[in-house]
Motif scaffolding. Structure first.
Motif, PDB file in Angstrom:
ATOM      1  N   LYS A  33      31.187  35.238 -12.864  1.00 17.93           N
ATOM      2  CA  LYS A  33      32.154  36.333 -12.907  1.00 17.93           C
ATOM      3  C   LYS A  33      33.384  35.944 -12.098  1.00 17.93           C
ATOM      4  CE  LYS A  33      29.236  39.552 -11.516  1.00 17.93           C
ATOM      5  NZ  LYS A  33      28.658  40.863 -11.120  1.00 17.93           N
ATOM      6  N   ARG A  34      34.528  36.474 -12.512  1.00  8.23           N
ATOM      7  CA  ARG A  34      35.773  36.155 -11.822  1.00  8.23           C
ATOM      8  C   ARG A  34      36.656  37.397 -11.767  1.00  8.23           C
ATOM      9  NH1 ARG A  34      38.300  31.191 -10.789  1.00  8.23           N
ATOM     10  NH2 ARG A  34      36.532  30.202 -11.873  1.00  8.23           N
ATOM     11  N   HIS A  35      37.130  37.723 -10.569  1.00  9.13           N
ATOM     12  CA  HIS A  35      38.062  38.823 -10.372  1.00  9.13           C
ATOM     13  C   HIS A  35      39.400  38.260  -9.883  1.00  9.13           C
ATOM     14  CE1 HIS A  35      34.307  41.124 -10.401  1.00  9.13           C
ATOM     15  NE2 HIS A  35      35.023  42.223 -10.545  1.00  9.13           N
ATOM     16  N   ARG A  36      40.494  38.827 -10.359  1.00  8.09           N
ATOM     17  CA  ARG A  36      41.827  38.314 -10.009  1.00  8.09           C
ATOM     18  C   ARG A  36      42.647  39.386  -9.307  1.00  8.09           C
ATOM     19  NH1 ARG A  36      44.639  34.749 -14.384  1.00  8.09           N
ATOM     20  NH2 ARG A  36      43.020  33.394 -13.482  1.00  8.09           N
ATOM     21  N   VAL A  37      43.218  38.991  -8.168  1.00  5.85           N
ATOM     22  CA  VAL A  37      44.182  39.820  -7.458  1.00  5.85           C
ATOM     23  C   VAL A  37      45.574  39.381  -7.872  1.00  5.85           C
ATOM     24  CG1 VAL A  37      45.104  40.469  -5.190  1.00  5.85           C
ATOM     25  CG2 VAL A  37      42.624  40.198  -5.516  1.00  5.85           C
ATOM     26  N   TYR A  38      46.417  40.360  -8.161  1.00  8.23           N
ATOM     27  CA  TYR A  38      47.785  40.083  -8.624  1.00  8.23           C
ATOM     28  C   TYR A  38      48.803  40.514  -7.567  1.00  8.23           C
ATOM     29  CZ  TYR A  38      46.298  39.141 -13.447  1.00  8.23           C
ATOM     30  OH  TYR A  38      45.725  38.593 -14.571  1.00  8.23           O
ATOM     31  N   ASN A  39      49.996  39.914  -7.649  1.00  3.78           N
ATOM     32  CA  ASN A  39      51.077  40.374  -6.779  1.00  3.78           C
ATOM     33  C   ASN A  39      52.402  40.413  -7.528  1.00  3.78           C
ATOM     34  OD1 ASN A  39      51.641  37.377  -4.725  1.00  3.78           O
ATOM     35  ND2 ASN A  39      51.686  37.619  -6.907  1.00  3.78           N
ATOM     36  N   LEU A  40      53.313  41.209  -6.987  1.00  6.25           N
ATOM     37  CA  LEU A  40      54.643  41.404  -7.586  1.00  6.25           C
ATOM     38  C   LEU A  40      55.660  41.487  -6.448  1.00  6.25           C
ATOM     39  CD1 LEU A  40      56.375  42.141 -10.153  1.00  6.25           C
ATOM     40  CD2 LEU A  40      55.930  44.536  -9.562  1.00  6.25           C
ATOM     41  N   SER A  41      56.620  40.565  -6.446  1.00  4.77           N
ATOM     42  CA  SER A  41      57.671  40.608  -5.439  1.00  4.77           C
ATOM     43  C   SER A  41      58.627  41.747  -5.750  1.00  4.77           C
ATOM     44  CB  SER A  41      58.443  39.276  -5.404  1.00  4.77           C
ATOM     45  OG  SER A  41      57.588  38.224  -5.016  1.00  4.77           O
ATOM     46  N   LEU A  42      59.062  42.454  -4.700  1.00  3.44           N
ATOM     47  CA  LEU A  42      59.908  43.633  -4.891  1.00  3.44           C
ATOM     48  C   LEU A  42      61.338  43.357  -4.406  1.00  3.44           C
ATOM     49  CD1 LEU A  42      57.388  46.323  -3.588  1.00  3.44           C
ATOM     50  CD2 LEU A  42      57.834  45.638  -5.960  1.00  3.44           C
TER      51      LEU A  42
END
Length: 378
Positions: free
Chosen positions: A369-378
């Motif tokens: 299983k694989r979970h992904r954390v995402y990010n977004l520069s503001l």
């Protein structure tokens, strides 16, 4: 399609609070893998009763088309984490929505504006209150059950919604399957562990009762703060947060599954192994009453699967046999139970921990299983 109306959850007893809790249950009503949080736990968060809110802030939102809920999101400013790491992050969590980009975009636009208004420069998630809370959306392993609420389940379309909204990958966390019936600590590791225990003053004391387990719970929590300080997602938990966390853990952990390592009497390491109560939690549907509690207790006594979510060794002992003893303790944690365990789920292993991933391969674990954390520069 028209953009949704987004409303704030202003109190635990508001209609928005009820919709925040019930929306994902309806969204996943035909899914056999979804595990909701307990309603009481969510209401406690709405009431700001978690010790997290002593030092940080957060809000909860529900998206509507007319009077029909179509999505939800929680936003947090973890000031302790930002102060400790020097980051300016806003976190999102409890993100759920129908397969509709307009709704997802509206929720994320609100999240970005919420973060900017606080002077924050990055939106990251899904991430909970601390590094002990499972993060990320599931991107691999949709045919597998979750690890209770530790590492959750979501529909495959979540990944496209986030990436179409402009989010980029931050980091993956993997889960690995270990078969305790065939697992045996490699000879080299066993040899190092044996030497370290004989010469280094290490010991693996047997935990025999819930009372004994409770007496050392806070000690384990403090060691967690010391053993995880070199992880990117880490910030020290406060004493109040540690107390809440250890109280929660002692409710579900079986004393026979807990393994601790002592060095000359001091706590040096731990392996937290939990009976897998996923099936009972799915059937509970977020409700805690005598019937669901009975099911949970029955599952705790009979389940043949376990979840390993918490390994720690004090940094000063990692290079003198402590890590080998930790893996030896891992073997004992799944083989000392009074029934045969047929599956162990090792969760929340960051893809950036190359040594840990190599160790899992050495131990014969299979990433599934694989979970992904995402990010977004503001």
């Amino acid at each position: 399609m028209e953009m949704p109306d987004i409303r704030t959850v202003l109190s635990p007893r508001s209609s928005e609070a009820g919709d925040f809790i019930e929306f994902p249950k309806k969204l996943y009503r035909d899914c056999r893998f979804y595990v909701p949080w307990f309603d009481r736990g969510m209401q406690r968060l709405f009431a700001r009763k978690s010790p997290f809110f002593r030092h940080s802030d957060g809000e909860f939102f529900v998206a509507y088309h007319g009077t029909t809920p179509v999505g939800r999101i929680a936003l947090f400013e973890n000031r302790n984490f930002n102060s400790y790491t020097g980051n300016r992050d806003a976190r999102f969590y409890f993100f759920d929505t129908e397969n509709d980009q307009h709704t997802a975009d509206a929720l994320f636009n609100l999240a970005a504006n919420w973060a900017r208004s606080r002077g924050l420069t990055r939106l990251i998630g899904p991430q909970g209150f601390s590094s002990m809370a499972g993060g990320g959306i599931l991107i691999q392993g949709f045919d597998q059950p979750p690890a209770m609420t530790m590492m959750g389940y979501n529909y495959p379309y979540y990944q496209e919604l986030l990436e179409s909204a402009g989010f980029c990958k931050y980091k993956d966390f993997v889960s690995a399957f270990l078969d305790p019936r065939t697992y045996q600590t490699p000879e080299k590791i066993s040899r190092v562990a044996s030497i370290a225990m004989k010469r280094g003053g290490f010991d693996l004391p047997r935990i025999r009762s819930r009372r004994q387990m409770r007496s050392m719970a806070l000690e384990i929590g403090r060691l967690y703060n010391e053993s995880w300080m070199d992880h990117e997602e880490f910030a020290p938990l406060t004493e109040e947060e540690l107390l809440e966390l250890t109280n929660d853990l002692t409710l579900v952990i079986d004393p026979k599954l807990l393994q601790v390592i002592r060095k000359d009497g001091d706590l040096a390491g731990f392996v937290l192994t939990f009976p897998d109560l996923t099936n009972a939690l799915i059937k509970a549907k977020g409700k805690l009453n005598p019937c669901t509690l009975w099911r949970i207790l029955r599952e705790k006594r009979s389940t043949r699967r376990v979840i390993i979510n918490g390994l720690g060794i004090h940094p000063r002992y990692r290079n003198n046999g402590g890590t080998a003893i930790l893996y030896y303790a891992l073997e004992k944690s799944v083989q000392d139970l009074d029934r045969e365990v047929v599956g162990a789920d090792l969760t929340q292993v960051a893809e950036t921990t190359g040594l840990m991933l190599a160790d899992l391969e050495t131990l014969g674990a299979r990433i599934y299983k694989r979970h992904r954390v995402y990010n977004l520069s503001l």
